[in-house]
Design a protein around this motif. Structure first.
Motif, mmCIF file in Angstrom:
data_model
loop_
_atom_site.group_PDB
_atom_site.id
_atom_site.type_symbol
_atom_site.label_atom_id
_atom_site.label_comp_id
_atom_site.label_asym_id
_atom_site.label_seq_id
_atom_site.Cartn_x
_atom_site.Cartn_y
_atom_site.Cartn_z
ATOM 1 N N THR A 119 -10.752 11.112 0.028
ATOM 2 C CA THR A 119 -10.595 9.837 -0.503
ATOM 3 C C THR A 119 -9.777 8.885 0.442
ATOM 4 N N GLY A 120 -9.126 9.515 1.402
ATOM 5 C CA GLY A 120 -8.163 8.431 2.151
ATOM 6 C C GLY A 120 -6.851 8.245 1.316
ATOM 7 N N ILE A 121 -6.271 7.070 1.861
ATOM 8 C CA ILE A 121 -5.123 6.774 0.994
ATOM 9 C C ILE A 121 -5.320 5.691 0.347
ATOM 10 N N SER A 122 -6.449 5.250 -0.148
ATOM 11 C CA SER A 122 -7.049 4.137 -1.061
ATOM 12 C C SER A 122 -6.521 4.710 -2.346
ATOM 13 N N TYR A 123 -5.603 3.789 -3.107
ATOM 14 C CA TYR A 123 -5.162 3.944 -4.171
ATOM 15 C C TYR A 123 -6.307 3.973 -5.441
ATOM 16 N N SER A 124 -7.000 2.985 -5.190
ATOM 17 C CA SER A 124 -8.209 2.910 -6.143
ATOM 18 C C SER A 124 -9.268 4.115 -5.969
ATOM 19 N N ASN A 125 -9.548 4.668 -4.653
ATOM 20 C CA ASN A 125 -10.380 5.870 -4.558
ATOM 21 C C ASN A 125 -9.614 7.071 -5.152
ATOM 22 N N VAL A 126 -8.254 7.131 -4.784
ATOM 23 C CA VAL A 126 -7.699 8.386 -5.314
ATOM 24 C C VAL A 126 -7.473 8.429 -6.818
ATOM 25 N N LYS A 127 -7.295 7.271 -7.534
ATOM 26 C CA LYS A 127 -7.244 7.184 -8.955
ATOM 27 C C LYS A 127 -8.351 7.590 -9.726
ATOM 28 N N GLU A 183 0.821 -1.356 -0.094
ATOM 29 C CA GLU A 183 0.087 -0.104 -0.066
ATOM 30 C C GLU A 183 0.803 1.198 0.127
ATOM 31 N N MET A 184 0.474 2.117 -0.679
ATOM 32 C CA MET A 184 1.240 3.523 -0.611
ATOM 33 C C MET A 184 1.089 4.226 0.415
ATOM 34 N N THR A 185 2.196 4.965 0.791
ATOM 35 C CA THR A 185 2.301 5.904 1.903
ATOM 36 C C THR A 185 1.664 7.146 1.564
ATOM 37 N N GLU A 186 1.421 7.895 2.635
ATOM 38 C CA GLU A 186 0.840 9.300 2.430
ATOM 39 C C GLU A 186 1.849 10.042 1.249
ATOM 40 N N PRO A 187 2.992 10.181 1.786
ATOM 41 C CA PRO A 187 4.060 10.887 0.862
ATOM 42 C C PRO A 187 3.934 10.278 -0.670
ATOM 43 N N GLU A 188 3.939 9.056 -0.840
ATOM 44 C CA GLU A 188 3.958 8.251 -2.029
ATOM 45 C C GLU A 188 2.443 8.737 -2.995
ATOM 46 N N ILE A 189 1.417 8.655 -2.126
ATOM 47 C CA ILE A 189 0.092 9.181 -2.897
ATOM 48 C C ILE A 189 0.214 10.634 -3.351
ATOM 49 N N ARG A 190 0.684 11.358 -2.285
ATOM 50 C CA ARG A 190 0.800 12.805 -2.767
ATOM 51 C C ARG A 190 1.530 13.324 -4.013
ATOM 52 N N ALA A 191 2.676 12.277 -4.075
ATOM 53 C CA ALA A 191 3.520 12.239 -5.151
ATOM 54 C C ALA A 191 2.919 11.949 -6.721
ATOM 55 N N PHE A 192 2.089 10.724 -6.324
ATOM 56 C CA PHE A 192 1.562 10.114 -7.408
ATOM 57 C C PHE A 192 0.457 11.007 -7.878
ATOM 58 N N ILE A 193 -0.196 11.903 -7.199
ATOM 59 C CA ILE A 193 -1.257 12.741 -7.554
ATOM 60 C C ILE A 193 -0.563 13.803 -8.258
ATOM 61 N N ILE A 194 0.337 14.420 -7.687
ATOM 62 C CA ILE A 194 1.023 15.503 -8.417
ATOM 63 C C ILE A 194 1.906 15.252 -9.719
ATOM 64 N N ASP A 195 2.547 13.804 -9.757
ATOM 65 C CA ASP A 195 3.157 13.497 -11.133
ATOM 66 C C ASP A 195 1.748 13.106 -11.974
ATOM 67 N N SER A 196 1.053 12.572 -11.807
ATOM 68 C CA SER A 196 -0.314 12.484 -12.511
ATOM 69 C C SER A 196 -0.741 13.653 -13.247
ATOM 70 N N LEU A 197 -0.920 14.609 -12.340
ATOM 71 C CA LEU A 197 -1.356 15.935 -12.937
ATOM 72 C C LEU A 197 -0.445 16.693 -13.849
ATOM 73 N N ASN A 198 0.922 16.337 -13.706
ATOM 74 C CA ASN A 198 1.828 17.052 -14.350
ATOM 75 C C ASN A 198 1.791 16.462 -15.630
ATOM 76 N N GLU A 199 1.437 15.049 -15.783
ATOM 77 C CA GLU A 199 1.489 14.449 -17.238
ATOM 78 C C GLU A 199 0.262 14.940 -17.914
ATOM 79 N N GLU A 200 -0.795 15.684 -17.379
ATOM 80 C CA GLU A 200 -1.839 16.192 -18.022
ATOM 81 C C GLU A 200 -1.603 17.751 -18.107
ATOM 82 N N ASN A 201 -0.377 18.257 -17.771
ATOM 83 C CA ASN A 201 -0.139 19.634 -17.739
ATOM 84 C C ASN A 201 -1.103 20.322 -16.645
ATOM 85 N N MET A 202 -1.245 19.792 -15.590
ATOM 86 C CA MET A 202 -2.189 20.393 -14.475
ATOM 87 C C MET A 202 -1.475 20.377 -13.418
#
Length: 320
Positions: A164-172, A131-150
């Protein structure tokens, strides 16, 4: 790349993504001829071996993803077919084809006592998907948005995780929604407009309202959840589980244990412990014990009372 790969863990979506990426890295381009997906519950070992030894059609390489490879765990699972494990062990020991085998295991651990598990650990490669940690989830969100130029501002990111909590499926899934809704920078207003609050976060919010004496707001939230077709009995059990977590976190934090130790000891995600520690600082231990007793009594009433469960649940929220 090792031609025998095992990917295991409890996060099904991340395991599936990892398996797909592994296959793509091996194959280069994926098509219906180069990548085969089989289910271990439905496919006899003999068929799996035959597929692995069959040359790829219109492709240079071949990969097979074996779904739900429960034979590597200690779980007692019913299957639609009988498997010849000795034959499978012999094949894996003497594997001479060029097919990549990827076994997906939806379990938090492998059974390392089994002969076939020991063999795969020796001959293959094993990857645990944690399961991803909170910092990893935050980084995932930011990186995913960067790929969308957001991008997303700090307040919106905090609010997004609170919902959403830290659930990867919820976050995604919720991130996909807010990306479609927003043009460039995601704000707290955008999050408030489109991001759903997870059940876990609703239960945390409900216990927080109860503990802080905000009964009217708690009843209002309960009615919203019931309108969403949530079962009162299930809600009760989730609340009992949350109060148990709060009580355990209070006990361990009073003993001076740190957040990571508590999370590991209780086998819950560190983010849940972080939220629980933030809340239990406001309350005495005896108050939490009192709530636990009320929860136990209400569980008994649910099973024995003639009153409707919706009514009982509202009474419970007012009483607790």
């Amino acid at each position: 790349m090792n031609l025998i790969q095992v990917i295991y863990g409890t996060n099904i979506i991340r395991i599936e993504e990892s398996a797909r990426k592994m296959a793509k890295d091996f194959l280069g381009e994926i098509d219906e001829f180069s990548l085969v997906s089989l289910n271990y519950r439905e496919t006899p070992v003999e068929n799996l071996i035959e597929e692995a030894q069959t040359l790829p059609f219109l492709s240079d390489k071949k990969a097979i993803i074996v779904n739900d490879a429960y034979f590597l765990t200690g779980a007692k699972t019913k299957s639609d077919v009988e498997h010849n494990i000795d034959l499978f062990i012999d094949y894996l020991t003497n594997k001479n084809d060029d097919t990549l085998l990827i076994f997906k295991v939806f379990n938090e651990q492998l059974d390392k006592r089994k002969k076939i598990t020991k063999l795969i650990q020796k001959e293959g490669a094993v990857t645990e998907v944690k399961e991803m940690t909170e910092p990893e989830i935050r980084a995932f969100i930011i990186d995913s948005l960067n790929e969308e130029n957001m991008n997303i501002d700090d307040m919106a990111l905090d609010m997004f995780l609170e919902r959403t909590g830290i659930s990867y499926s919820n976050v995604k899934s919720e991130l996909d929604k807010v990306v479609l809704y927003t043009d460039h920078t995601i704000t707290a207003d955008d999050v408030d407009d489109v991001v759903s609050i997870s059940m876990e976060q609703n239960i945390f919010k409900l216990t927080e309202l109860v503990l802080n004496g905000r009964k009217d707001e708690a009843v209002k939230l309960v009615r919203q959840l019931i309108l969403q077709k949530e079962e009162p009995m299930q809600l009760l059990h989730l609340i009992i589980s949350q109060f148990r977590l709060l009580y355990q976190v209070k006990l361990l934090s009073n003993e001076g244990f740190a957040q990571d130790y508590i999370a590991k000891n209780l086998r819950v995600h560190p983010y849940r412990v972080k939220l629980a520690m933030r809340e239990v600082r406001k309350h005495r231990q005896d108050k939490l014990e009192e709530k636990m007793v009320i929860c136990r009594n209400m569980d008994y009433k649910f099973k024995s009372s003639y009153l409707g469960r919706n009514t009982l649940f509202e009474l419970f929220v007012m009483e607790i």
